[in-house]
Design an enzyme around this catalytic site. Structure first.
Site, PDB file in Angstrom:
ATOM      1  N   ASP A  13       0.812  -1.228   0.000  1.00 25.52           N
ATOM      2  CA  ASP A  13       0.000   0.000   0.000  1.00 25.52           C
ATOM      3  C   ASP A  13       0.840   1.271   0.000  1.00 25.52           C
ATOM      4  O   ASP A  13       0.431   2.304   0.532  1.00 25.52           O
ATOM      5  CB  ASP A  13      -0.961   0.017   1.212  1.00 25.52           C
ATOM      6  CG  ASP A  13      -1.874  -1.196   1.215  1.00 25.52           C
ATOM      7  OD1 ASP A  13      -2.158  -1.712   0.122  1.00 25.52           O
ATOM      8  OD2 ASP A  13      -2.289  -1.612   2.304  1.00 25.52           O
ATOM      9  N   GLY A  15       1.580   2.989  -2.594  1.00 28.04           N
ATOM     10  CA  GLY A  15       1.113   3.906  -3.645  1.00 28.04           C
ATOM     11  C   GLY A  15       1.581   3.451  -5.019  1.00 28.04           C
ATOM     12  O   GLY A  15       1.701   4.271  -5.940  1.00 28.04           O
ATOM     13  N   GLY A  40      -4.599  -4.195  -3.713  1.00 28.73           N
ATOM     14  CA  GLY A  40      -5.570  -3.154  -4.048  1.00 28.73           C
ATOM     15  C   GLY A  40      -4.765  -1.945  -4.458  1.00 28.73           C
ATOM     16  O   GLY A  40      -4.093  -1.343  -3.621  1.00 28.73           O
ATOM     17  N   HIS A  41      -4.749  -1.632  -5.733  1.00 24.86           N
ATOM     18  CA  HIS A  41      -3.928  -0.536  -6.248  1.00 24.86           C
ATOM     19  C   HIS A  41      -4.843   0.622  -6.647  1.00 24.86           C
ATOM     20  O   HIS A  41      -5.693   0.474  -7.522  1.00 24.86           O
ATOM     21  CB  HIS A  41      -3.091  -1.008  -7.440  1.00 24.86           C
ATOM     22  CG  HIS A  41      -2.060  -2.020  -7.039  1.00 24.86           C
ATOM     23  ND1 HIS A  41      -1.182  -2.594  -7.924  1.00 24.86           N
ATOM     24  CD2 HIS A  41      -1.757  -2.550  -5.824  1.00 24.86           C
ATOM     25  CE1 HIS A  41      -0.388  -3.432  -7.267  1.00 24.86           C
ATOM     26  NE2 HIS A  41      -0.716  -3.428  -6.001  1.00 24.86           N
ATOM     27  N   GLN A 224       2.001  -5.969  -3.264  1.00 24.77           N
ATOM     28  CA  GLN A 224       2.455  -6.084  -1.874  1.00 24.77           C
ATOM     29  C   GLN A 224       3.749  -5.282  -1.672  1.00 24.77           C
ATOM     30  O   GLN A 224       3.976  -4.327  -2.386  1.00 24.77           O
ATOM     31  CB  GLN A 224       2.629  -7.557  -1.469  1.00 24.77           C
ATOM     32  CG  GLN A 224       1.313  -8.318  -1.293  1.00 24.77           C
ATOM     33  CD  GLN A 224       0.730  -8.837  -2.588  1.00 24.77           C
ATOM     34  OE1 GLN A 224       1.387  -9.527  -3.334  1.00 24.77           O
ATOM     35  NE2 GLN A 224      -0.511  -8.506  -2.855  1.00 24.77           N
ATOM     36  N   ALA A 299      -7.333  -1.009   0.756  1.00 27.74           N
ATOM     37  CA  ALA A 299      -8.101  -0.835  -0.482  1.00 27.74           C
ATOM     38  C   ALA A 299      -8.835  -2.119  -0.862  1.00 27.74           C
ATOM     39  O   ALA A 299      -9.789  -2.091  -1.628  1.00 27.74           O
ATOM     40  CB  ALA A 299      -7.167  -0.394  -1.613  1.00 27.74           C
ATOM     41  N   LYS A 331       3.057  10.169   0.098  1.00 31.05           N
ATOM     42  CA  LYS A 331       2.274  10.629   1.245  1.00 31.05           C
ATOM     43  C   LYS A 331       3.019  11.558   2.199  1.00 31.05           C
ATOM     44  O   LYS A 331       2.714  11.590   3.395  1.00 31.05           O
ATOM     45  CB  LYS A 331       1.699   9.431   1.999  1.00 31.05           C
ATOM     46  CG  LYS A 331       0.761   8.586   1.125  1.00 31.05           C
ATOM     47  CD  LYS A 331      -0.013   7.560   1.903  1.00 31.05           C
ATOM     48  CE  LYS A 331      -1.478   7.875   1.913  1.00 31.05           C
ATOM     49  NZ  LYS A 331      -2.355   6.807   2.342  1.00 31.05           N
ATOM     50  N   ASP A 333       2.624  14.567   2.304  1.00 31.86           N
ATOM     51  CA  ASP A 333       1.598  15.527   2.748  1.00 31.86           C
ATOM     52  C   ASP A 333       0.962  15.126   4.080  1.00 31.86           C
ATOM     53  O   ASP A 333       0.527  15.987   4.843  1.00 31.86           O
ATOM     54  CB  ASP A 333       0.504  15.652   1.675  1.00 31.86           C
ATOM     55  CG  ASP A 333      -0.103  14.298   1.290  1.00 31.86           C
ATOM     56  OD1 ASP A 333       0.657  13.444   0.792  1.00 31.86           O
ATOM     57  OD2 ASP A 333      -1.301  14.088   1.515  1.00 31.86           O
TER      58      ASP A 333
HETATM   59  P1  GDP Z   1      -0.754   0.352  -3.552  1.00 28.18           P
HETATM   60  O1  GDP Z   1      -1.344  -0.933  -3.082  1.00 28.18           O
HETATM   61  O2  GDP Z   1       0.721   0.410  -3.340  1.00 28.18           O
HETATM   62  O3  GDP Z   1      -1.127   0.690  -4.959  1.00 28.18           O
HETATM   63  O4  GDP Z   1      -1.370   1.478  -2.611  1.00 28.18           O
HETATM   64  P2  GDP Z   1      -2.921   1.601  -2.156  1.00 28.18           P
HETATM   65  O5  GDP Z   1      -3.718   2.090  -3.299  1.00 28.18           O
HETATM   66  O6  GDP Z   1      -3.367   0.370  -1.487  1.00 28.18           O
HETATM   67  O7  GDP Z   1      -2.799   2.669  -0.991  1.00 28.18           O
HETATM   68  C1  GDP Z   1      -2.279   3.930  -1.202  1.00 28.18           C
HETATM   69  C2  GDP Z   1      -3.363   4.951  -0.792  1.00 28.18           C
HETATM   70  O8  GDP Z   1      -2.768   6.213  -0.648  1.00 28.18           O
HETATM   71  C3  GDP Z   1      -4.438   5.123  -1.847  1.00 28.18           C
HETATM   72  O9  GDP Z   1      -5.643   5.447  -1.213  1.00 28.18           O
HETATM   73  C4  GDP Z   1      -3.913   6.286  -2.667  1.00 28.18           C
HETATM   74  O10 GDP Z   1      -4.961   6.995  -3.322  1.00 28.18           O
HETATM   75  C5  GDP Z   1      -3.276   7.126  -1.609  1.00 28.18           C
HETATM   76  N1  GDP Z   1      -2.121   7.923  -2.014  1.00 28.18           N
HETATM   77  C6  GDP Z   1      -1.141   7.624  -2.905  1.00 28.18           C
HETATM   78  N2  GDP Z   1      -0.203   8.578  -2.908  1.00 28.18           N
HETATM   79  C7  GDP Z   1      -0.573   9.500  -1.997  1.00 28.18           C
HETATM   80  C8  GDP Z   1       0.002  10.705  -1.517  1.00 28.18           C
HETATM   81  O11 GDP Z   1       1.087  11.125  -1.913  1.00 28.18           O
HETATM   82  N3  GDP Z   1      -0.671  11.368  -0.532  1.00 28.18           N
HETATM   83  C9  GDP Z   1      -1.869  10.956  -0.059  1.00 28.18           C
HETATM   84  N4  GDP Z   1      -2.447  11.670   0.888  1.00 28.18           N
HETATM   85  N5  GDP Z   1      -2.445   9.815  -0.493  1.00 28.18           N
HETATM   86  C10 GDP Z   1      -1.795   9.084  -1.429  1.00 28.18           C
HETATM   87  P1  IMO Z   2      -0.867  -4.152  -2.263  1.00 31.89           P
HETATM   88  O1  IMO Z   2      -0.418  -4.684  -3.605  1.00 31.89           O
HETATM   89  C1  IMO Z   2      -0.963  -4.582   2.055  1.00 31.89           C
HETATM   90  C2  IMO Z   2      -1.046  -8.651   3.648  1.00 31.89           C
HETATM   91  C3  IMO Z   2      -2.310  -9.102   4.350  1.00 31.89           C
HETATM   92  C4  IMO Z   2      -1.734 -10.089   5.326  1.00 31.89           C
HETATM   93  C5  IMO Z   2      -0.617 -10.753   4.529  1.00 31.89           C
HETATM   94  C6  IMO Z   2      -1.021 -12.051   3.870  1.00 31.89           C
HETATM   95  O2  IMO Z   2      -2.173  -3.448  -2.311  1.00 31.89           O
HETATM   96  O3  IMO Z   2       0.218  -3.368  -1.623  1.00 31.89           O
HETATM   97  P2  IMO Z   2      -2.574 -12.744   1.835  1.00 31.89           P
HETATM   98  O4  IMO Z   2      -3.956 -12.318   1.462  1.00 31.89           O
HETATM   99  O5  IMO Z   2      -1.548 -12.446   0.808  1.00 31.89           O
HETATM  100  O6  IMO Z   2      -2.529 -14.169   2.295  1.00 31.89           O
HETATM  101  O7  IMO Z   2      -2.223 -11.864   3.152  1.00 31.89           O
HETATM  102  O8  IMO Z   2      -0.256  -9.815   3.540  1.00 31.89           O
HETATM  103  N1  IMO Z   2      -1.257  -8.142   2.265  1.00 31.89           N
HETATM  104  C7  IMO Z   2      -1.182  -6.853   1.934  1.00 31.89           C
HETATM  105  N2  IMO Z   2      -1.006  -5.754   2.698  1.00 31.89           N
HETATM  106  N3  IMO Z   2      -1.049  -4.454   0.710  1.00 31.89           N
HETATM  107  C8  IMO Z   2      -1.205  -5.550  -0.075  1.00 31.89           C
HETATM  108  O9  IMO Z   2      -1.159  -5.482  -1.414  1.00 31.89           O
HETATM  109  C9  IMO Z   2      -1.319  -6.817   0.537  1.00 31.89           C
HETATM  110  N4  IMO Z   2      -1.504  -8.067   0.081  1.00 31.89           N
HETATM  111  C10 IMO Z   2      -1.454  -8.871   1.148  1.00 31.89           C
HETATM  112  O10 IMO Z   2      -2.943  -8.022   4.986  1.00 31.89           O
HETATM  113  O11 IMO Z   2      -1.132  -9.410   6.394  1.00 31.89           O
HETATM  114 MG    MG Z   3      -2.852  -1.620  -1.803  1.00 31.10          MG
END
Ligand code: GDP
Ligand code: IMO
Ligand code: MG
Length: 423
Positions: A13, A15, A40-41, A224, A299, A331, A333
């Site tokens: 997560d 970004g 969840g991207h 991840q 996400a 992030k 900010d």
């Molecule tokens: P990913 O799994 O690495 O693609 O990241 P996620 O989408 O799961 O989580 C990142 C969250 O932070 C999302 O809700 C993005 O919209 C948000 N996000 C990404 N970059 C920034 C940033 O620079 N600042 C803020 N405030 N939110 C951000």
């Molecule tokens: P993105 O791509 C954050 C975490 C789960 C759990 C562990 C194992 O959005 O960054 P699983 O479902 O793979 O058996 O879960 O890994 N996890 C993540 N945490 N971002 C993810 O993906 C994750 N995918 C799995 O919360 O701790």
């Molecule tokens: Mg994510």
């Protein structure tokens, strides 16, 4: 032409989705190399927020091809839902989205097994997203899995039945109460497989090889983060794939010598969702502020993310394992308004100060050693150039670059595409 990689350096997560979307204009092909719908991207532009799980984050760019690589595990049911969500955007997905025949399928019983396994663990549960990731990769390495290419064969439903029957026996082995109606789940699954089959299946390693020969620019998208890597993460609280750079080689069939830039993404602080050790985790107002301002909810599952200060010991380790060549800080900010920011630069471990990530990072074994840096008050979200950055932010960035010995090339100041500053 070299293949560039983009990876999360923490517990996911960071970004990744946002940055892949921003970088896609420089690439011809975006290729996801591991993970599945546990990811969840999030992408945001034109006031709309999109969350992708299996589909690569280049999908909104009409001239980019998006490849779901062999290292990915696909749940047709979730994939169909993703496709349904994209319908309103009028994208020509038959043209721009292709799937590796060697990618493995997540069956309904894989999801049930995930739930049964977690329930049986009680307090020691991994905190899995319950998408069936672990059981599917287990069947892959156990050589029992069903692959996308199998669905093109006549006898694949027999293979499916045999595996699902075995899974049912395994589910009953766990002494837990899991309610399900397999008939219903299977109807949904087979319906979704039909939809999956309306897309193009390819031998993706050959496709990517030819693309490289033709000089096409390829970006491999990780899911991840490095600390969730099956080998190098905080085992057993990890996911079941190699999330680190080497995973792109096995997950796409790209030769190690053909890897170019390795983009490492990190948040200016740290988050983790699910169970497992987290040395810099905060249980106070500061952690609460990060979670609230950063809107730190998963996400995929909506669970609140645990928050803490930036951990440079863990980040240095991730930079090292991946061979990161450029860093991207997300992030920033969210940290506006803190008087003082803390950065963990070492751990106290068995009475000693260490700067590397040891085998045991549970709270009873280590405590973080912090360096304190002045915070900034300015709102960064409207800034569009480094010239506008407050001095304290520049000092924070300089400190990290010195410690990590890799340049920070992008600073993200908000979720939108436009809130991306190149340095
Ligand atoms: P990913 O799994 O690495 O693609 O990241 P996620 O989408 O799961 O989580 C990142 C969250 O932070 C999302 O809700 C993005 O919209 C948000 N996000 C990404 N970059 C920034 C940033 O620079 N600042 C803020 N405030 N939110 C951000
Ligand atoms: P993105 O791509 C954050 C975490 C789960 C759990 C562990 C194992 O959005 O960054 P699983 O479902 O793979 O058996 O879960 O890994 N996890 C993540 N945490 N971002 C993810 O993906 C994750 N995918 C799995 O919360 O701790
Ligand atoms: Mg994510």
């Amino acid at each position: 032409m070299a293949v560039d990689l983009l990876l999360g350096l923490q517990w996911g997560d960071e970004g990744k989705g946002k940055i892949v979307d921003v970088l896609t204009k420089n690439y011809n092909i975006i290729a996801r190399f591991q993970g599945g719908p546990n990811a969840g991207h999030t992408l945001e532009f034109d006031g709309i927020k999109h969350v992708l799980h299996t589909i690569p984050s280049g999908i909104f760019h009409e001239d980019a091809m998006n490849v779901v690589g062999n290292g990915v595990v696909i749940d047709p049911v979730i994939f169909k839902r993703e496709l349904d969500n994209l319908k309103q955007f009028d994208l020509d997905l038959v043209k721009t989205l292709v799937i590796s025949r060697k990618a493995h399928l997540i069956l309904p019983t894989h999801r049930l097994l995930d739930a049964a396994s977690e329930a049986s663990k009680g307090k020691a549960k991994i905190g899995s997203t319950l998408k069936g990731i672990g059981p599917t990769y287990m069947d892959k390495t156990g050589r029992n899995g069903i692959r996308v290419g199998d669905t093109e064969m006549n006898n694949w439903q027999e293979k499916y039945r045999a595996l699902a029957n075995k899974h049912e026996a395994m589910i009953s082995f766990y002494d837990v109460d899991i309610q399900y109606d397999l008939k219903e789940l299977e109807a949904e699954f087979f319906d979704a497989v039909k939809v999956l089959k309306s897309l193009t299946f390819i031998d993706s390693e050959e496709y990517l090889y030819q693309a490289q020969k033709q000089g096409k620019k390829i970006l491999a998208e990780g899911a991840q983060g490095s600390l969730l890597d099956i080998d190098f993460g905080t085992y057993p609280y990890v996911t079941s794939s190699n999330t680190t750079a080497a995973g792109a080689c096995t997950g796409l069939g790209v030769a190690p010598g053909n890897i170019g830039e390795v983009f490492g993404i990190f948040k200016a602080y740290t988050t983790r969702v699910g169970s497992g050790p987290f040395p810099t985790e905060l249980f106070d107002n500061d952690g609460e502020t990060m979670g609230r301002v950063g809107n730190e909810f998963g996400a995929t599952t909506g669970r609140p993310r645990r928050c803490g200060w930036l951990d440079l010991v863990a980040l240095r380790y991730a930079v090292q394992i991946n061979g990161v060549t450029q860093l991207m800080m997300m992030k920033g900010d969210v940290l506006s308004g803190f008087d003082t920011l803390k950065i963990c630069t070492a751990y106290k471990y068995k009475g000693e100060t260490i700067e590397h990530l040891p085998y045991n990072i549970e709270a009873e074994n280590i405590s973080p050693i912090y360096t304190e840096i002045s915070g900034w008050k300015e709102d960064l979200t409207k800034m569009r150039s480094v010239d506008e950055f407050p001095t304290a932010l520049n000092e924070y960035i300089d400190f990290l670059e010195k410690q990590l010995e890799v340049p920070i090339k992008i600073v993200s100041v908000g979720p939108d595409r436009t809130q991306t500053i190149h340095r």
